[in-house]
Design an enzyme around this catalytic site. Structure first.
Site, mmCIF file in Angstrom:
data_model
loop_
_atom_site.group_PDB
_atom_site.id
_atom_site.type_symbol
_atom_site.label_atom_id
_atom_site.label_comp_id
_atom_site.label_asym_id
_atom_site.label_seq_id
_atom_site.Cartn_x
_atom_site.Cartn_y
_atom_site.Cartn_z
ATOM 1 N N CYS A 1 -11.393 13.098 26.313
ATOM 2 C CA CYS A 1 -11.720 13.349 27.718
ATOM 3 C C CYS A 1 -12.749 12.343 28.237
ATOM 4 O O CYS A 1 -12.667 11.864 29.370
ATOM 5 C CB CYS A 1 -12.269 14.763 27.888
ATOM 6 S SG CYS A 1 -11.190 16.064 27.284
ATOM 7 N N THR A 2 -13.726 12.043 27.404
ATOM 8 C CA THR A 2 -14.775 11.097 27.804
ATOM 9 C C THR A 2 -14.171 9.728 28.124
ATOM 10 O O THR A 2 -14.526 9.102 29.121
ATOM 11 C CB THR A 2 -15.837 10.987 26.690
ATOM 12 O OG1 THR A 2 -16.448 12.267 26.500
ATOM 13 C CG2 THR A 2 -16.906 9.964 27.039
#
Length: 212
Positions: free
Chosen positions: A45-46
């Site tokens: 996600c990052t």
């Protein structure tokens, strides 16, 4: 019930990293990309949010607003954004929706119980200015999305909305496109496609991209 192409994207009001958002009002006359994440402070996600931030000028050029979502709190999102900006050399300027009550996740069928009862899968929706769903893509939690493909599809949607064409497999902006089968009259085709075309078959007519 899952959303289908052509459905109206559900409206909602929810907290986010930039404050309260009413989705349709926030979207206005823009196209939108709404995508979900399993949780904050997770590796894939990052990288995805960092990449989206780096593509901000491309989304802006396409008149697209981006917004993402996870089930964590708005405060968690704000803290996570600091990590994203630092580790990805990015500047996240788009909102992250706080969906702790799973309201938006349920509206958009982002929780798939056979994958997880509590976390959202990697769902993505492209929504046009009329608030219609034009693309849906769902990835498993372990696989990051290809945002070049998202932009490619937006290119195609915006082109084919204005011209009687369709984009072939693996098409990229600038490649030849296919004339849809409906125009039959040769004079009409020549007027609509002054750059000319190649008829490989009566149903397969290729022409240079009309807006270039």
């Amino acid at each position: 019930m899952s959303l289908r192409l052509g459905d109206t994207a559900p409206d909602f009001e929810q907290d986010s990293s930039i404050g309260r958002i009413r989705f349709h009002d926030w979207l206005g006359d823009s196209w939108g990309v709404l995508f979900s994440h399993p949780a904050d402070f997770t590796p894939v996600c990052t990288t995805e949010l960092g990449l989206t931030a780096k593509l901000a000028s491309e989304f802006e050029r396409h008149n697209v607003k981006t917004v993402t979502l996870s089930v964590d709190s708005a405060q968690s999102h704000v803290e996570w954004i600091r990590d994203i900006n630092e580790t990805q050399s990015a500047n996240v300027g788009f909102p992250i929706i706080a969906d702790g009550d799973r309201k938006v996740s349920q509206l958009y069928d982002m929780i798939h119980p056979n994958a997880s009862d509590t976390f959202t899968v990697r769902s993505l929706f492209v929504i046009d200015p009329k608030k219609k769903v034009r693309l849906t893509i769902t990835y498993p939690a372990s696989t990051g999305r290809n945002f070049d493909e998202v932009l490619r599809v937006i290119d195609s949607l915006q082109l084919t909305d204005h011209y009687q064409v369709a984009t072939p497999g693996n098409w990229k902006h600038g490649d030849d496109v296919a004339i849809v089968p409906s125009p039959k009259d040769e004079d009409v085709i020549r007027r609509k496609f002054p750059k000319g075309y190649r008829a490989l078959r009566p149903y397969l007519r290729m022409t240079p991209q009309p807006d270039r």
